[in-house]
Design a protein around this motif. Structure first.
Motif, PDB file in Angstrom:
ATOM      1  N   TYR A   1       0.839  -1.201   0.000  1.00  0.00           N
ATOM      2  CA  TYR A   1       0.000   0.000   0.000  1.00  0.00           C
ATOM      3  C   TYR A   1       0.876   1.255   0.000  1.00  0.00           C
ATOM      4  O   TYR A   1       0.514   2.272  -0.601  1.00  0.00           O
ATOM      5  CB  TYR A   1      -0.962  -0.019   1.184  1.00  0.00           C
ATOM      6  CG  TYR A   1      -2.069  -1.032   0.998  1.00  0.00           C
ATOM      7  CD1 TYR A   1      -3.296  -0.644   0.456  1.00  0.00           C
ATOM      8  CD2 TYR A   1      -1.880  -2.360   1.314  1.00  0.00           C
ATOM      9  CE1 TYR A   1      -4.300  -1.570   0.250  1.00  0.00           C
ATOM     10  CE2 TYR A   1      -2.883  -3.303   1.107  1.00  0.00           C
ATOM     11  CZ  TYR A   1      -4.092  -2.903   0.578  1.00  0.00           C
ATOM     12  OH  TYR A   1      -5.086  -3.834   0.354  1.00  0.00           O
ATOM     13  N   ASN A   2       2.028   1.189   0.657  1.00  0.00           N
ATOM     14  CA  ASN A   2       2.983   2.291   0.595  1.00  0.00           C
ATOM     15  C   ASN A   2       3.616   2.391  -0.786  1.00  0.00           C
ATOM     16  O   ASN A   2       3.892   3.481  -1.276  1.00  0.00           O
ATOM     17  CB  ASN A   2       4.065   2.130   1.662  1.00  0.00           C
ATOM     18  CG  ASN A   2       3.511   2.193   3.071  1.00  0.00           C
ATOM     19  OD1 ASN A   2       3.245   1.156   3.682  1.00  0.00           O
ATOM     20  ND2 ASN A   2       3.312   3.384   3.596  1.00  0.00           N
TER      21      ASN A   2
ATOM     22  N   PHE B   1      10.574   4.349   4.714  1.00  0.00           N
ATOM     23  CA  PHE B   1      11.351   3.176   4.310  1.00  0.00           C
ATOM     24  C   PHE B   1      11.078   2.810   2.851  1.00  0.00           C
ATOM     25  O   PHE B   1      12.013   2.571   2.070  1.00  0.00           O
ATOM     26  CB  PHE B   1      11.016   2.000   5.224  1.00  0.00           C
ATOM     27  CG  PHE B   1      11.713   0.719   4.842  1.00  0.00           C
ATOM     28  CD1 PHE B   1      13.026   0.485   5.223  1.00  0.00           C
ATOM     29  CD2 PHE B   1      11.059  -0.239   4.091  1.00  0.00           C
ATOM     30  CE1 PHE B   1      13.683  -0.680   4.863  1.00  0.00           C
ATOM     31  CE2 PHE B   1      11.699  -1.417   3.723  1.00  0.00           C
ATOM     32  CZ  PHE B   1      13.013  -1.637   4.108  1.00  0.00           C
ATOM     33  N   ILE B   2       9.803   2.755   2.483  1.00  0.00           N
ATOM     34  CA  ILE B   2       9.453   2.398   1.102  1.00  0.00           C
ATOM     35  C   ILE B   2       9.945   3.470   0.129  1.00  0.00           C
ATOM     36  O   ILE B   2      10.408   3.152  -0.975  1.00  0.00           O
ATOM     37  CB  ILE B   2       7.931   2.185   0.966  1.00  0.00           C
ATOM     38  CG1 ILE B   2       7.502   0.942   1.737  1.00  0.00           C
ATOM     39  CG2 ILE B   2       7.529   2.064  -0.507  1.00  0.00           C
ATOM     40  CD1 ILE B   2       8.135  -0.352   1.269  1.00  0.00           C
ATOM     41  N   HIS B   3       9.888   4.725   0.530  1.00  0.00           N
ATOM     42  CA  HIS B   3      10.403   5.807  -0.331  1.00  0.00           C
ATOM     43  C   HIS B   3      11.893   5.606  -0.602  1.00  0.00           C
ATOM     44  O   HIS B   3      12.345   5.731  -1.749  1.00  0.00           O
ATOM     45  CB  HIS B   3      10.165   7.159   0.339  1.00  0.00           C
ATOM     46  CG  HIS B   3      10.665   8.321  -0.466  1.00  0.00           C
ATOM     47  ND1 HIS B   3      10.006   8.796  -1.581  1.00  0.00           N
ATOM     48  CD2 HIS B   3      11.789   9.091  -0.327  1.00  0.00           C
ATOM     49  CE1 HIS B   3      10.687   9.805  -2.088  1.00  0.00           C
ATOM     50  NE2 HIS B   3      11.778  10.002  -1.357  1.00  0.00           N
ATOM     51  N   ARG B   4      12.649   5.264   0.432  1.00  0.00           N
ATOM     52  CA  ARG B   4      14.091   5.034   0.256  1.00  0.00           C
ATOM     53  C   ARG B   4      14.341   3.764  -0.548  1.00  0.00           C
ATOM     54  O   ARG B   4      15.250   3.707  -1.382  1.00  0.00           O
ATOM     55  CB  ARG B   4      14.779   4.935   1.620  1.00  0.00           C
ATOM     56  CG  ARG B   4      14.915   6.280   2.348  1.00  0.00           C
ATOM     57  CD  ARG B   4      15.627   6.122   3.677  1.00  0.00           C
ATOM     58  NE  ARG B   4      14.787   5.451   4.657  1.00  0.00           N
ATOM     59  CZ  ARG B   4      15.205   4.521   5.496  1.00  0.00           C
ATOM     60  NH1 ARG B   4      16.468   4.095   5.476  1.00  0.00           N
ATOM     61  NH2 ARG B   4      14.376   3.980   6.362  1.00  0.00           N
ATOM     62  N   LEU B   5      13.523   2.744  -0.293  1.00  0.00           N
ATOM     63  CA  LEU B   5      13.696   1.466  -0.986  1.00  0.00           C
ATOM     64  C   LEU B   5      13.485   1.609  -2.493  1.00  0.00           C
ATOM     65  O   LEU B   5      14.172   0.966  -3.297  1.00  0.00           O
ATOM     66  CB  LEU B   5      12.707   0.439  -0.411  1.00  0.00           C
ATOM     67  CG  LEU B   5      12.819  -1.004  -0.913  1.00  0.00           C
ATOM     68  CD1 LEU B   5      14.092  -1.662  -0.371  1.00  0.00           C
ATOM     69  CD2 LEU B   5      11.599  -1.818  -0.484  1.00  0.00           C
ATOM     70  N   LEU B   6      12.541   2.465  -2.875  1.00  0.00           N
ATOM     71  CA  LEU B   6      12.176   2.613  -4.292  1.00  0.00           C
ATOM     72  C   LEU B   6      12.819   3.837  -4.949  1.00  0.00           C
ATOM     73  O   LEU B   6      12.478   4.168  -6.084  1.00  0.00           O
ATOM     74  CB  LEU B   6      10.653   2.714  -4.423  1.00  0.00           C
ATOM     75  CG  LEU B   6       9.834   1.556  -3.854  1.00  0.00           C
ATOM     76  CD1 LEU B   6       8.352   1.820  -4.045  1.00  0.00           C
ATOM     77  CD2 LEU B   6      10.228   0.235  -4.511  1.00  0.00           C
TER      78      LEU B   6
END
Length: 390
Positions: free
Chosen positions: A319-320, A354-359
């Motif tokens: 969802y993120n 976290f998801i922003h950094r991951l992607l």
């Protein structure tokens, strides 16, 4: 995340948007409200009567071979959805067609013959603030029994709902001071722990003792040599060692170590254990300890590590991912999008960051890329390759 501004990608995103918003709303109702409710006692008989009529129609039309009890369960869930939120009939029909194959009426005899439920006695045993007890499911009391079913292409996650058709008694541990259930062997525990039981072999390590369900079931396997349990709470250890462990057939395989799981994992050598099952969180609302264990286990290559409910955590994080896609889509198309979570918790903000950094370096160049990054198992692969700290 970089999103290519192409017609095919735009069409893909709009296709998902058209179905996802309405279906996610229904999902939230089913997961958060209906999954914790029951069909009222007085409604059971008329619902079953309606289910019998529907079953006859299925026979006449060569329909799906669902039992009367399962049809009654689905009728009850559909009714509860209709009275909770206004929903388009076509959308609800589509949702119910997705929900139906994932729903289950549990076999009470099968659960009563589960080795742990059958052989471990939970009557009149206490230790500190904990006591062993039995609790009951009422007929047609709904619960979530497994991780959601991810529907590819449209990227919705269908909850797996189940119930018993009769009253069912199951073991649990209750905290005495607040009379709350701390842990129990429900269908959810049985189904979500089974993959770990199947994978256990050799020298096994398990993080978190709980009721000892995993340890007991794994100890029954010939290919399991030993099981080391890491538990921090002394009351839990005492309750397990004094009241539960003595009832194990293969108690000699079991060893309990009082320690913090994260600290313990920092000091073990790769290959010291053949298999590790991590289960120190209560559920998917407690994502921080899941990441803490994953991060401390990164050095392990010879020890296979499984994480309880990992697919559910990944489903939650998609969802993120979707929000990141929508942000990029809105930016390149000059659209304004409302914040889906206007009052985020600290954990919500950490997941988002976290998801922003991951992607950050991900590029979406074709519609298939959207599908890839919205699929939970692919997100797990991406997290496993990353060295990011949650």
């Amino acid at each position: 995340m970089k999103l290519a501004n192409t017609k095919r990608i735009n069409e893909k995103i709009m296709e998902i948007v058209q179905t996802k918003q309405a279906l996610d709303m229904i999902n939230a109702i089913v997961t958060n409200e209906i999954a914790n409710s029951s069909l009222p006692q007085e409604a059971i008989e008329p619902t079953i009567a309606e289910a019998i009529e529907q079953r006859k129609q299925m026979d006449n039309n060569n329909g799906k071979d669902y039992s009367v009890e399962k049809i009654a369960m689905l009728l009850a869930i559909e009714t509860l959805i209709r009275i909770t939120i206004p929903v388009d009939t076509k959308i609800l029909d589509f949702y119910m067609n997705c929900l139906a194959p994932e729903s289950m009426v549990f076999d009470a005899e099968e659960f009563n013959n589960n080795p742990y439920i059958k052989n471990i006695d939970f009557h009149n045993k206490k230790q500190g603030n904990y006591e062993l007890c039995y609790q009951n499911y009422q007929p047609y009391e709904f619960s979530i029994y497994d991780i959601p079913k991810h529907i590819d292409k449209i990227h919705i996650d269908i909850p797996r709902i189940g119930c018993f058709k009769e009253e069912f008694e199951y073991p649990g541990i209750r905290q005495i001071d607040n009379e709350r259930t701390w842990m129990s062997v429900t269908p959810n525990e049985v189904y979500t722990v089974q993959p770990a039981i199947d994978n256990a072999k050799g020298k096994v390590l398990t993080l978190g003792c709980g009721m000892g369900y995993f340890a007991y079931m794994a100890s029954l396997k010939e290919e399991v040599e030993s099981i080391t349990i890491i538990e921090l709470e002394q009351d839990v250890i005492d309750l397990f060692e004094n009241s539960i462990l003595p009832q194990f057939e293969n108690k000699d395989k079991i060893k309990v170590i009082k320690a913090d799981a994260i600290d313990f994992m920092k000091d073990i050598n790769d290959g010291e254990y053949d298999y590790c099952f991590a289960d120190i969180w209560i559920g998917i609302d407690h994502i921080e300890p899941y990441f803490a264990v994953k991060e401390v286990c990164r050095h392990l290559r010879k020890t296979k590590v499984d994480y309880w409910m990992e697919d559910a955590f990944a489903t939650l994080l998609t969802y993120n991912v979707w929000n990141e896609i929508i942000k990029s889509f809105s930016k390149i198309n000059n659209l304004e999008v409302s914040n889906p979570n206007p009052d985020p918790s600290e954990t919500d903000l950490r997941k988002e960051a976290f998801i922003h950094r991951l992607l950050k370096n991900v590029e979406i160049n074709k519609p298939e890329d959207v599908d890839y990054y919205l699929t939970p198992k692919n997100l797990i692969k991406l997290i496993n390759k990353s060295k990011l700290i949650f």
